[in-house]
Write an enzyme that holds these catalytic residues in place. Structure first.
Site, PDB file in Angstrom:
ATOM      1  N   GLY A 156       0.782  -1.072  -0.025  1.00  0.00           N
ATOM      2  CA  GLY A 156      -0.100  -0.050   0.116  1.00  0.00           C
ATOM      3  C   GLY A 156       0.934   1.234   0.085  1.00  0.00           C
ATOM      4  N   THR A 236       5.367  -2.184  11.926  1.00  0.00           N
ATOM      5  CA  THR A 236       4.782  -0.858  12.064  1.00  0.00           C
ATOM      6  C   THR A 236       3.333  -0.897  11.771  1.00  0.00           C
ATOM      7  OG1 THR A 236       5.397   0.011  10.025  1.00  0.00           O
ATOM      8  CG2 THR A 236       6.934   0.457  11.912  1.00  0.00           C
ATOM      9  N   SER A 237       2.583  -1.863  11.516  1.00  0.00           N
ATOM     10  CA  SER A 237       1.230  -2.157  11.129  1.00  0.00           C
ATOM     11  C   SER A 237       0.388  -2.344  12.304  1.00  0.00           C
ATOM     12  CB  SER A 237       0.972  -3.301   9.895  1.00  0.00           C
ATOM     13  OG  SER A 237       1.470  -4.361  10.362  1.00  0.00           O
ATOM     14  N   ARG A 238       0.082  -3.413  12.598  1.00  0.00           N
ATOM     15  CA  ARG A 238      -0.764  -3.671  13.673  1.00  0.00           C
ATOM     16  C   ARG A 238      -0.231  -5.023  14.488  1.00  0.00           C
ATOM     17  NH1 ARG A 238      -2.315   0.567  13.285  1.00  0.00           N
ATOM     18  NH2 ARG A 238      -4.693   1.243  13.047  1.00  0.00           N
ATOM     19  N   GLU A 267      -2.072  -3.410  23.048  1.00  0.00           N
ATOM     20  CA  GLU A 267      -1.139  -2.374  23.279  1.00  0.00           C
ATOM     21  C   GLU A 267      -2.066  -1.688  24.371  1.00  0.00           C
ATOM     22  OE1 GLU A 267      -0.683   0.106  19.938  1.00  0.00           O
ATOM     23  OE2 GLU A 267       0.083  -1.519  19.064  1.00  0.00           O
ATOM     24  N   HIS A 286       3.889   2.574  19.539  1.00  0.00           N
ATOM     25  CA  HIS A 286       3.035   2.786  18.610  1.00  0.00           C
ATOM     26  C   HIS A 286       2.998   4.256  18.047  1.00  0.00           C
ATOM     27  CE1 HIS A 286      -0.744   1.312  16.391  1.00  0.00           C
ATOM     28  NE2 HIS A 286      -0.207   2.306  15.702  1.00  0.00           N
TER      29      HIS A 286
HETATM   30  C1  DGY Z   1      -2.758   4.416  11.919  1.00  0.00           C
HETATM   31  O1  DGY Z   1      -3.304   5.452  11.641  1.00  0.00           O
HETATM   32  O2  DGY Z   1      -3.707   3.431  11.699  1.00  0.00           O
HETATM   33  C2  DGY Z   1      -1.547   4.269  12.702  1.00  0.00           C
HETATM   34  O3  DGY Z   1      -1.408   3.134  13.274  1.00  0.00           O
HETATM   35  C3  DGY Z   1      -1.660   5.448  13.686  1.00  0.00           C
HETATM   36  O4  DGY Z   1      -1.125   6.664  12.976  1.00  0.00           O
END
Ligand code: DGY
Length: 325
Positions: A156, A236-238, A267, A286
């Site tokens: 993405g 850095t996603s979920r 979290e 996060h």
């Molecule tokens: C989102 O926007 O989904 C991030 O995880 C936080 O900025």
């Protein structure tokens, strides 16, 4: 007609809420922590609009408790905290904030990659500790980033922005994605591969998948066993895109060798979460989109989305366009 009632679940950076206050009857949750479930339900009871964060669960029960609700705006790109189908069924459009955070989040993913490769956190602790006595040929050796293979799961906007950074660092680029990306292939030399190849060939594997039923535990024990023993995982996603107990075991065994995570499941992690005691882990709370400018842009877009939905205009970014009646 009196202005619509809205509830905002946290104070937001920048001045976006002033615009919202001018056109609505706005209540803001002043706490530093998210409103507890009961407070969220009771504040939603008379609200026509809600401005939520990724820490607020919006499910069928909440919608039931909020009979006047007709607009929802989530200050996040991800909408995994929201039951989208329930909102769509009620005809409630859900705004979200993609694209304004792309470059900032890609910067952070790359910061984690560099910090993990070159042991920046350990180096800082070492240099302050009094143990730095001389230049040493084998002190805190790390991994080269240039020439290494970066695997990107999910191409993405953020995955593609990470790819651009990696190309500048002279990395070989592999990606797996539902759709091909000929532009990145031509401009950056990125190569589309299947998941198995991505796992086996990546020196660094960076996850950029939205959390959905299909991507939950995208990386489990079987997948991690296919990674290189020297590999570094960046997420850095979920958090739930990775099977966390499996990751703990995998890191204990040293495959992958290291993980740099900006997200966990849940979290924050509980105090007795075994992940927290692993030496081959770098953890951030996060922060992917956490720059002054980007958080102000997210807040502003969240307000734009909410006002548009309340005023019956198309939302700048709507996660469920089919909700529009
Ligand atoms: C989102 O926007 O989904 C991030 O995880 C936080 O900025």
């Amino acid at each position: 007609m009196s202005p619509p009632r809205v509830f905002v679940t946290r104070k937001l950076p920048g001045d976006a809420l002033e615009r919202l206050r001018a056109r609505t009857r706005m209540e803001v949750w002043e706490g530093e922590l998210p409103p507890p479930r009961e407070a969220l339900l009771s504040r939603s009871r008379e609200a026509e609009g809600l401005l939520t964060l990724l820490t607020d669960r919006v499910d069928a029960a909440l919608l039931e408790a909020a009979p006047s609700l007709r607009a929802l705006s989530n200050m996040a790109a991800g909408v995994d905290n929201i039951d989208l189908s329930a909102c769509t069924a009620r005809g409630i459009p859900v705004g979200h904030t993609p694209f304004v955070l792309t470059e900032t989040t890609a910067d952070f993913a790359f910061a984690l990659l560099l910090a993990a490769a070159r042991r920046i956190v350990e180096a800082d602790a070492f240099a302050r500790s009094g143990r730095w006595r001389t230049w040493q040929p084998a002190l805190l050796l790390g991994r080269d980033v240039h020439g290494a293979t970066l695997g990107i799961a999910g191409m993405g906007a953020i995955g593609r922005a990470v790819a651009r950074r990696a190309a500048g660092f002279g990395m070989r680029l592999l990606y797996s994605s539902r759709s091909p990306h000929p532009e990145e292939e031509a401009a950056l030399g990125a190569m589309a591969v299947d998941k198995r190849t991505l796992l086996r060939e990546s020196d660094f594997l960076s996850l950029h998948l939205p959390l959905t039923a299909e991507t939950r535990h995208y990386l489990g024990a079987a997948e991690m066993a296919q990674m290189k023993p020297t590999a570094v995982l960046i997420n850095t996603s979920r958090g739930a895109v990775v099977d966390q107990p499996a990751l703990v075991e995998a890191l204990r065994r040293g495959r992958p060798a290291f993980a740099a995570l900006d997200v966990t499941d849940p979290e924050p992690p509980s105090a007795d979460e075994p992940l927290l005691r692993l030496p081959n882990l770098l953890l951030a709370p996060h922060l992917g989109s956490a720059s002054y400018a980007t958080r102000a842009r997210m807040a502003s877009l969240a307000v734009d989305n909410l006002l548009a939905a309340l005023e019956g205009r198309p939302l700048p970014h709507c996660a469920n366009p089919q909700a529009a009646r």
